[in-house]
Write a protein that holds these residues in place. Structure first.
Motif, PDB file in Angstrom:
ATOM      1  N   ASN A 218      17.981 -19.560  21.760  1.00 37.27           N
ATOM      2  CA  ASN A 218      17.685 -18.375  22.579  1.00 37.27           C
ATOM      3  C   ASN A 218      18.674 -18.232  23.737  1.00 37.27           C
TER       4      ASN A 218
ATOM      5  N   ARG B  59      25.219 -12.307  23.669  1.00 33.78           N
ATOM      6  CA  ARG B  59      24.995 -10.867  23.789  1.00 33.78           C
ATOM      7  C   ARG B  59      25.465 -10.302  25.132  1.00 33.78           C
TER       8      ARG B  59
ATOM      9  N   ARG C  96      12.860  -7.560  29.972  1.00 38.00           N
ATOM     10  CA  ARG C  96      14.229  -7.523  29.473  1.00 38.00           C
ATOM     11  C   ARG C  96      14.976  -6.460  30.254  1.00 38.00           C
TER      12      ARG C  96
ATOM     13  N   ALA D 261      13.439  -8.333  22.588  1.00 38.98           N
ATOM     14  CA  ALA D 261      11.997  -8.148  22.789  1.00 38.98           C
ATOM     15  C   ALA D 261      11.588  -8.632  24.172  1.00 38.98           C
TER      16      ALA D 261
ATOM     17  N   LEU E 138      11.416 -11.800  24.862  1.00 35.80           N
ATOM     18  CA  LEU E 138      10.576 -12.988  24.606  1.00 35.80           C
ATOM     19  C   LEU E 138      11.388 -14.280  24.612  1.00 35.80           C
TER      20      LEU E 138
ATOM     21  N   LEU F 273      13.460 -15.922  26.685  1.00 38.88           N
ATOM     22  CA  LEU F 273      13.366 -16.867  27.812  1.00 38.88           C
ATOM     23  C   LEU F 273      11.926 -17.357  28.015  1.00 38.88           C
ATOM     24  N   ALA F 274      10.949 -16.500  27.653  1.00 42.29           N
ATOM     25  CA  ALA F 274       9.547 -16.966  27.729  1.00 42.29           C
ATOM     26  C   ALA F 274       9.349 -18.127  26.764  1.00 42.29           C
TER      27      ALA F 274
ATOM     28  N   ALA G 279      26.274 -16.771  34.033  1.00 44.79           N
ATOM     29  CA  ALA G 279      24.960 -17.392  34.295  1.00 44.79           C
ATOM     30  C   ALA G 279      24.970 -18.807  33.741  1.00 44.79           C
TER      31      ALA G 279
HETATM   32  N1  ATP Z   1      23.050 -15.098  29.878  1.00 41.54           N
HETATM   33  C1  ATP Z   1      22.583 -13.969  30.417  1.00 41.54           C
HETATM   34  N2  ATP Z   1      23.366 -13.132  31.115  1.00 41.54           N
HETATM   35  C2  ATP Z   1      22.842 -12.025  31.668  1.00 41.54           C
HETATM   36  N3  ATP Z   1      21.570 -11.624  31.532  1.00 41.54           N
HETATM   37  C3  ATP Z   1      20.732 -12.416  30.847  1.00 41.54           C
HETATM   38  C4  ATP Z   1      21.186 -13.597  30.246  1.00 41.54           C
HETATM   39  N4  ATP Z   1      20.137 -14.187  29.626  1.00 41.54           N
HETATM   40  C5  ATP Z   1      19.084 -13.370  29.832  1.00 41.54           C
HETATM   41  N5  ATP Z   1      19.442 -12.298  30.546  1.00 41.54           N
HETATM   42  C6  ATP Z   1      18.522 -11.213  30.961  1.00 41.54           C
HETATM   43  O1  ATP Z   1      17.200 -11.657  30.896  1.00 41.54           O
HETATM   44  C7  ATP Z   1      16.414 -10.770  30.058  1.00 41.54           C
HETATM   45  C8  ATP Z   1      15.373 -11.567  29.340  1.00 41.54           C
HETATM   46  O2  ATP Z   1      15.971 -12.378  28.374  1.00 41.54           O
HETATM   47  P1  ATP Z   1      15.158 -12.780  27.109  1.00 41.54           P
HETATM   48  O3  ATP Z   1      15.955 -13.674  26.285  1.00 41.54           O
HETATM   49  O4  ATP Z   1      13.828 -13.233  27.560  1.00 41.54           O
HETATM   50  O5  ATP Z   1      14.923 -11.392  26.396  1.00 41.54           O
HETATM   51  P2  ATP Z   1      15.905 -10.592  25.490  1.00 41.54           P
HETATM   52  O6  ATP Z   1      17.108 -11.369  25.232  1.00 41.54           O
HETATM   53  O7  ATP Z   1      16.077  -9.267  26.129  1.00 41.54           O
HETATM   54  O8  ATP Z   1      15.054 -10.397  24.174  1.00 41.54           O
HETATM   55  P3  ATP Z   1      14.819 -11.472  23.016  1.00 41.54           P
HETATM   56  O9  ATP Z   1      15.407 -12.754  23.468  1.00 41.54           O
HETATM   57  O10 ATP Z   1      13.337 -11.528  22.907  1.00 41.54           O
HETATM   58  O11 ATP Z   1      15.454 -10.927  21.809  1.00 41.54           O
HETATM   59  C9  ATP Z   1      17.422 -10.131  29.181  1.00 41.54           C
HETATM   60  O12 ATP Z   1      16.981  -8.836  28.776  1.00 41.54           O
HETATM   61  C10 ATP Z   1      18.636 -10.028  30.068  1.00 41.54           C
HETATM   62  O13 ATP Z   1      18.625  -8.856  30.883  1.00 41.54           O
END
Ligand code: ATP
Ligand code: MG
Length: 460
Positions: free
Chosen positions: A367, A374, A414, A422, A424, A426-427, A450
């Motif tokens: 994750n 991304r 997100r 979704a 989800l 980081l949760a 980050a």
């Molecule tokens: N490495 C990163 N750089 C910048 N923003 C981040 C990074 N990782 C997470 N985020 C931010 O934190 C939010 C939550 O991340 P999370 O992984 O929980 O959800 P997601 O990636 O949007 O969806 P999913 O992982 O469920 O497909 C993301 O939408 C993004 O905005």
């Protein structure tokens, strides 16, 4: 019947039976002893008198009738009545002389017959108008000690002393019986209360839980005895069930809510295609592609919600001494194809291990790497730094603004909200880290990427 009353009744019945049988046996034995003893002393008193007269008969050769009167008289005392009978069982003389001396009782022919046949230790209790009498028979032998029986002396004595002893014993036995039964009943009540109370409480709790009060617990002390163990297991079970049901409810609510929008979009496309409202082949293909993406997104969401639901339900982590480098390499290898234009790298220290569930660690790192890929623009780099008990995922993307740092671990959070994630990932990372007794920490400066740091206990 209630358990406590059953216990009281069983213990009471057992005590009454034991006490009753023992008491009766004791009483019968004592009665026999007292009568034996009294009969023996009657005979012992009579023996020298009888012997004296029998020797006299032997010396003079006279018949028994000549000494029957003085013999009966000498055998009689204030306590003892006496009657002398001849060879054929006919009374020859009795000894009562003074009014206070007891009269002889009417002889029992069967006993007289046995005494005449030579029975030496014969006695019975016979009923007499003056009360129960102990009656003993002494064969009269001439010469003394021979087998020539010339008659029989019947001695009788009131049972007053033995009777009063026995009456005292009866009273004491009754008292002991009542006291034991009373004490037994009190103890049985206490015991019944002690055993039944926890069961009654548990039954109350079960009823309350069945009616939907999942927060209820046994309210019994979790001691070391059987009740304590039962209470502990019961409360543990209810807590576990509560957790499982909450996880399932949350899963159903989340899935229903989150799938609503993509399902509506999917239905829209299907409807347009079915009615033939999209004509051009390019637009038809684009519509199918969108539908494919929607279905993919929904399956990803359901997969992630299932993972979270299992974590919520407390499915235990299979923690083991894990090679962190191997897991980090596997994640980068599997995500490599999705990271074109990015540099992926594991920076590792040898022997970097931690106590963690390897499959869950793979999921968490996946994750983090997925997010990094991304958010990092082409030409950037993603580095997984591995040390004992610690894994860091570092990217060169835009970073996360400080006001969002605290919220990115929230379920469904997100940014931007229209993205295809979704919210989800980081949760899941956070739940996995908790389930493995670790911590997760994020550091980011906007514009400079980050860094997510996972820490886990290390093997000893
Ligand atoms: N490495 C990163 N750089 C910048 N923003 C981040 C990074 N990782 C997470 N985020 C931010 O934190 C939010 C939550 O991340 P999370 O992984 O929980 O959800 P997601 O990636 O949007 O969806 P999913 O992982 O469920 O497909 C993301 O939408 C993004 O905005
Ligand atoms: Mg994500």
């Amino acid at each position: 019947m209630k358990l406590r009353w059953r216990i009281v009744l069983s213990i009471g019945a057992a005590l009454a039976l034991i006490e009753g049988v023992l008491g009766l046996a004791y009483y019968a034995e004592l009665q026999r002893f007292l009568l034996d003893h009294s009969a023996q002393s009657l005979r012992a008193q009579a023996k020298p008198v009888v012997d004296r007269y029998m020797r006299q008969l032997e010396a003079t050769g006279q018949p028994l009738a000549t000494v029957a009167r003085p013999l009966a008289r000498d055998l009689t005392s204030r306590e003892t009545g006496a009657l002398v009978l001849d060879r054929s069982g006919r009374p020859l003389a009795f000894g009562k002389f003074l009014p206070e001396e007891p009269a002889p009782v009417v002889p029992d022919p069967a006993l007289v017959e046995r005494a005449l046949a030579g029975a030496n230790e014969l006695y019975r209790v016979l009923q007499d108008p003056t009360g129960p009498q102990l009656v003993a028979y002494v064969p009269l032998r001439v010469p003394v000690g021979s087998s020539n029986i010339v008659g029989v002396a019947q001695l009788n004595r009131g049972l007053g002393e033995a009777e009063s002893t026995l009456a005292r014993v009866r009273w004491l036995l009754g008292l002991t019986f009542a006291a034991t039964l009373g004490a037994g009943a009190v103890l049985a009540l206490l015991l019944g209360h002690h055993i039944a109370l926890p069961l009654e409480r548990l039954a109350d709790t079960c009823r309350a839980i069945a009616a939907g009060s999942w927060g209820r617990r046994s309210e019994l002390p979790h001691g070391r005895d059987e009740v304590g163990q039962l209470a502990r297991s019961f409360d543990g079970m209810v807590q576990r069930l509560e957790q499982l049901i909450a996880a399932q409810q949350r899963f159903a609510a989340d899935a229903g809510h989150q799938l609503k929008t993509p399902l509506a979009a999917l239905r829209g496309h299907v409807e347009l295609l079915r009615r033939g409202l999209i004509g051009e082949p390019d637009r038809v293909r684009a519509s199918y592609e969108t539908m494919q993406e929607l279905v993919d997104r929904m399956s990803r969401m359901v997969r992630k919600l299932t993972i979270l639901s299992n974590l919520d339900a407390g499915v235990p982590a299979q923690r083991a001494d894990t090679d962190l480098v191997a897991v980090a390499r596997a994640v980068l290898r599997d995500f490599g194809p999705a990271a074109s234009g990015l540099r992926l790298e594991v920076v590792a220290r040898d022997g970097a291990r931690a106590l963690v569930d390897p499959a869950q660690l793979y999921e968490a790192l996946g994750n983090l790497v997925d997010n990094a890929i991304r958010h990092t623009p082409p030409g950037g780099a993603i580095t997984v730094e591995v040390e004992p008990g610690r894994v860091r995922v570092r990217d060169t993307g835009p970073g996360i603004p400080p006001d969002r740092l605290t919220r990115i671990f929230d379920r469904f959070y997100r940014y931007p909200p229209t993205g295809d994630g979704a919210g989800l990932g980081l949760a899941i990372v956070q739940s996995i880290v908790r389930a493995n007794g670790g911590t997760v920490h994020v550091a980011s400066e906007p514009g400079r990427g980050a860094v997510f740091t996972l820490e886990f206990p290390t093997p000893q």
